[in-house]
Design a protein around this motif. Structure first.
Motif, PDB file in Angstrom:
ATOM      1  N   ARG A 117       0.829  -1.212   0.000  1.00  0.00           N
ATOM      2  CA  ARG A 117       0.000   0.000   0.000  1.00  0.00           C
ATOM      3  C   ARG A 117       0.862   1.261   0.000  1.00  0.00           C
ATOM      4  NH1 ARG A 117      -4.788  -1.410   4.371  1.00  0.00           N
ATOM      5  NH2 ARG A 117      -5.745  -3.074   3.159  1.00  0.00           N
ATOM      6  N   VAL A 118       1.903   1.253   0.818  1.00  0.00           N
ATOM      7  CA  VAL A 118       2.779   2.425   0.885  1.00  0.00           C
ATOM      8  C   VAL A 118       3.492   2.626  -0.453  1.00  0.00           C
ATOM      9  CG1 VAL A 118       4.856   3.387   1.987  1.00  0.00           C
ATOM     10  CG2 VAL A 118       3.071   2.342   3.386  1.00  0.00           C
ATOM     11  N   ALA A 119       3.949   1.539  -1.060  1.00  0.00           N
ATOM     12  CA  ALA A 119       4.654   1.633  -2.339  1.00  0.00           C
ATOM     13  C   ALA A 119       3.746   2.167  -3.452  1.00  0.00           C
ATOM     14  CB  ALA A 119       5.219   0.272  -2.731  1.00  0.00           C
ATOM     15  N   ALA A 120       2.452   1.869  -3.362  1.00  0.00           N
ATOM     16  CA  ALA A 120       1.506   2.310  -4.388  1.00  0.00           C
ATOM     17  C   ALA A 120       1.015   3.737  -4.173  1.00  0.00           C
ATOM     18  CB  ALA A 120       0.306   1.357  -4.424  1.00  0.00           C
ATOM     19  N   ARG A 121       1.268   4.278  -3.009  1.00  0.00           N
ATOM     20  CA  ARG A 121       0.781   5.622  -2.671  1.00  0.00           C
ATOM     21  C   ARG A 121       1.616   6.682  -3.379  1.00  0.00           C
ATOM     22  NH1 ARG A 121       0.224   6.758   3.645  1.00  0.00           N
ATOM     23  NH2 ARG A 121       2.470   6.548   3.519  1.00  0.00           N
ATOM     24  N   ARG A 122       0.947   7.714  -3.857  1.00  0.00           N
ATOM     25  CA  ARG A 122       1.627   8.809  -4.551  1.00  0.00           C
ATOM     26  C   ARG A 122       1.418  10.114  -3.781  1.00  0.00           C
ATOM     27  NH1 ARG A 122       4.101   5.311  -6.207  1.00  0.00           N
ATOM     28  NH2 ARG A 122       3.745   4.158  -8.082  1.00  0.00           N
ATOM     29  N   GLY A 123       2.425  10.976  -3.820  1.00  0.00           N
ATOM     30  CA  GLY A 123       2.287  12.312  -3.265  1.00  0.00           C
ATOM     31  C   GLY A 123       2.413  12.402  -1.759  1.00  0.00           C
ATOM     32  N   HIS A 124       2.993  11.396  -1.125  1.00  0.00           N
ATOM     33  CA  HIS A 124       3.171  11.438   0.325  1.00  0.00           C
ATOM     34  C   HIS A 124       4.661  11.425   0.632  1.00  0.00           C
ATOM     35  CE1 HIS A 124       2.921  10.335   4.588  1.00  0.00           C
ATOM     36  NE2 HIS A 124       1.684  10.799   4.534  1.00  0.00           N
ATOM     37  N   PHE A 125       5.069  12.181   1.651  1.00  0.00           N
ATOM     38  CA  PHE A 125       6.494  12.310   1.975  1.00  0.00           C
ATOM     39  C   PHE A 125       7.082  11.080   2.643  1.00  0.00           C
ATOM     40  CE2 PHE A 125       4.107  14.239   5.463  1.00  0.00           C
ATOM     41  CZ  PHE A 125       4.587  13.536   6.550  1.00  0.00           C
ATOM     42  N   MET A 126       6.258  10.170   3.136  1.00  0.00           N
ATOM     43  CA  MET A 126       6.746   9.003   3.879  1.00  0.00           C
ATOM     44  C   MET A 126       7.140   7.893   2.906  1.00  0.00           C
ATOM     45  SD  MET A 126       7.104   7.456   6.833  1.00  0.00           S
ATOM     46  CE  MET A 126       7.107   5.806   7.484  1.00  0.00           C
ATOM     47  N   PRO A 127       8.438   7.636   2.744  1.00  0.00           N
ATOM     48  CA  PRO A 127       8.853   6.574   1.821  1.00  0.00           C
ATOM     49  C   PRO A 127       8.663   5.179   2.421  1.00  0.00           C
ATOM     50  CG  PRO A 127      10.776   7.575   2.809  1.00  0.00           C
ATOM     51  CD  PRO A 127       9.577   8.334   3.326  1.00  0.00           C
ATOM     52  N   ALA A 128       8.476   4.215   1.552  1.00  0.00           N
ATOM     53  CA  ALA A 128       8.293   2.827   1.986  1.00  0.00           C
ATOM     54  C   ALA A 128       9.490   2.326   2.793  1.00  0.00           C
ATOM     55  CB  ALA A 128       8.060   1.932   0.765  1.00  0.00           C
ATOM     56  N   ALA A 129      10.668   2.902   2.561  1.00  0.00           N
ATOM     57  CA  ALA A 129      11.882   2.469   3.262  1.00  0.00           C
ATOM     58  C   ALA A 129      11.783   2.676   4.773  1.00  0.00           C
ATOM     59  CB  ALA A 129      13.089   3.233   2.719  1.00  0.00           C
ATOM     60  N   LEU A 130      10.914   3.581   5.233  1.00  0.00           N
ATOM     61  CA  LEU A 130      10.790   3.835   6.670  1.00  0.00           C
ATOM     62  C   LEU A 130       9.798   2.903   7.366  1.00  0.00           C
ATOM     63  CD1 LEU A 130      10.915   7.727   6.922  1.00  0.00           C
ATOM     64  CD2 LEU A 130      12.705   6.065   7.391  1.00  0.00           C
ATOM     65  N   LEU A 131       9.102   2.102   6.592  1.00  0.00           N
ATOM     66  CA  LEU A 131       8.091   1.222   7.183  1.00  0.00           C
ATOM     67  C   LEU A 131       8.701   0.214   8.158  1.00  0.00           C
ATOM     68  CD1 LEU A 131       5.067   0.900   7.097  1.00  0.00           C
ATOM     69  CD2 LEU A 131       5.351  -0.752   5.244  1.00  0.00           C
ATOM     70  N   ASP A 132       9.859  -0.322   7.817  1.00  0.00           N
ATOM     71  CA  ASP A 132      10.523  -1.277   8.726  1.00  0.00           C
ATOM     72  C   ASP A 132      10.758  -0.653  10.098  1.00  0.00           C
ATOM     73  OD1 ASP A 132      10.563  -3.277   6.821  1.00  0.00           O
ATOM     74  OD2 ASP A 132      12.648  -2.928   6.221  1.00  0.00           O
ATOM     75  N   SER A 133      11.198   0.611  10.107  1.00  0.00           N
ATOM     76  CA  SER A 133      11.478   1.259  11.398  1.00  0.00           C
ATOM     77  C   SER A 133      10.192   1.470  12.189  1.00  0.00           C
ATOM     78  CB  SER A 133      12.209   2.591  11.194  1.00  0.00           C
ATOM     79  OG  SER A 133      11.375   3.560  10.590  1.00  0.00           O
ATOM     80  N   GLN A 134       9.078   1.709  11.505  1.00  0.00           N
ATOM     81  CA  GLN A 134       7.807   1.872  12.206  1.00  0.00           C
ATOM     82  C   GLN A 134       7.345   0.549  12.817  1.00  0.00           C
ATOM     83  OE1 GLN A 134       4.838   3.854   9.785  1.00  0.00           O
ATOM     84  NE2 GLN A 134       5.579   5.822  10.550  1.00  0.00           N
ATOM     85  N   PHE A 135       7.402  -0.518  12.049  1.00  0.00           N
ATOM     86  CA  PHE A 135       7.022  -1.832  12.593  1.00  0.00           C
ATOM     87  C   PHE A 135       7.942  -2.240  13.745  1.00  0.00           C
ATOM     88  CE2 PHE A 135       4.307  -2.545   8.878  1.00  0.00           C
ATOM     89  CZ  PHE A 135       3.258  -3.252   9.451  1.00  0.00           C
ATOM     90  N   ALA A 136       9.219  -1.845  13.673  1.00  0.00           N
ATOM     91  CA  ALA A 136      10.177  -2.228  14.718  1.00  0.00           C
ATOM     92  C   ALA A 136       9.831  -1.594  16.065  1.00  0.00           C
ATOM     93  CB  ALA A 136      11.594  -1.838  14.300  1.00  0.00           C
ATOM     94  N   ILE A 137       9.260  -0.388  16.062  1.00  0.00           N
ATOM     95  CA  ILE A 137       8.962   0.266  17.341  1.00  0.00           C
ATOM     96  C   ILE A 137       7.491   0.152  17.744  1.00  0.00           C
ATOM     97  CG2 ILE A 137      10.888   1.877  17.080  1.00  0.00           C
ATOM     98  CD1 ILE A 137       8.755   4.097  16.583  1.00  0.00           C
ATOM     99  N   LEU A 138       6.659  -0.408  16.887  1.00  0.00           N
ATOM    100  CA  LEU A 138       5.228  -0.514  17.172  1.00  0.00           C
ATOM    101  C   LEU A 138       4.967  -1.354  18.419  1.00  0.00           C
ATOM    102  CD1 LEU A 138       2.235  -0.105  16.411  1.00  0.00           C
ATOM    103  CD2 LEU A 138       2.442  -2.153  14.976  1.00  0.00           C
TER     104      LEU A 138
END
Length: 157
Positions: A117-138
């Motif tokens: 979903r993140v990879a398919a999203r356009r126009g948002h500043f949050m890159p898919a590369a940061l998703l791992d860090s979010q899951f790591a601290i969730l």
């Protein structure tokens, strides 16, 4: 007596790409209360950092959480919905201290699906590369936290 949900502030939480904005807007419309987008509370420095693929630190997040908490405090007794990742218990505690009585709706999904979903999203500043860090601290909602977990995978459970 417990406050009715239409006069409480609901925080729609979860990692990037789980649908916080979509669900938050729909929920606010359904409840007839204002909606606030947490991304609008980020400093320009934090947005630049995330755009560059650099995860935010707690020190980056405190002023952001305080601004969201201030908005929620202003809506106490009136109701409102705000999206906010609120990934750690300490972040949610900070929001609760600013606006007692907030309710959390944790949008949760399998990491692979959310990454798509993140990879398919356009126009948002949050890159898919940061998703791992979010899951790591969730940190999921604790049993003593007022809220509900909603599976966003779309599969029957």
């Amino acid at each position: 007596m417990q406050q009715p949900y239409t006069t409480r502030v609901v925080v729609v939480m979860g990692v990037s790409g789980t649908g916080k904005t979509t669900v938050g807007l729909l929920l606010a419309a359904r409840l007839g209360v204002p909606y606030a987008e947490a991304d609008d509370f980020h400093s320009s420095a934090s947005i630049r950092k995330m755009t560059a693929g650099i995860p935010l630190t707690d020190d980056d997040r405190w002023p952001w959480l305080d601004a969201i908490g201030e908005w929620a405090h202003g809506r106490a007794g009136l109701g409102g919905v705000v999206s906010c990742s609120a990934l750690k218990r300490v972040y949610r505690d900070r929001l609760r201290s600013a606006a007692p009585g907030v309710v959390f709706v944790h949008l949760a999904g399998e990491q692979g699906l959310v990454a798509e979903r993140v990879a398919a999203r356009r126009g948002h500043f949050m890159p898919a590369a940061l998703l791992d860090s979010q899951f790591a601290i969730l940190e999921p909602l604790g049993a003593d936290e007022v809220g509900v977990v909603v599976d966003v995978s779309g599969t029957p459970g």
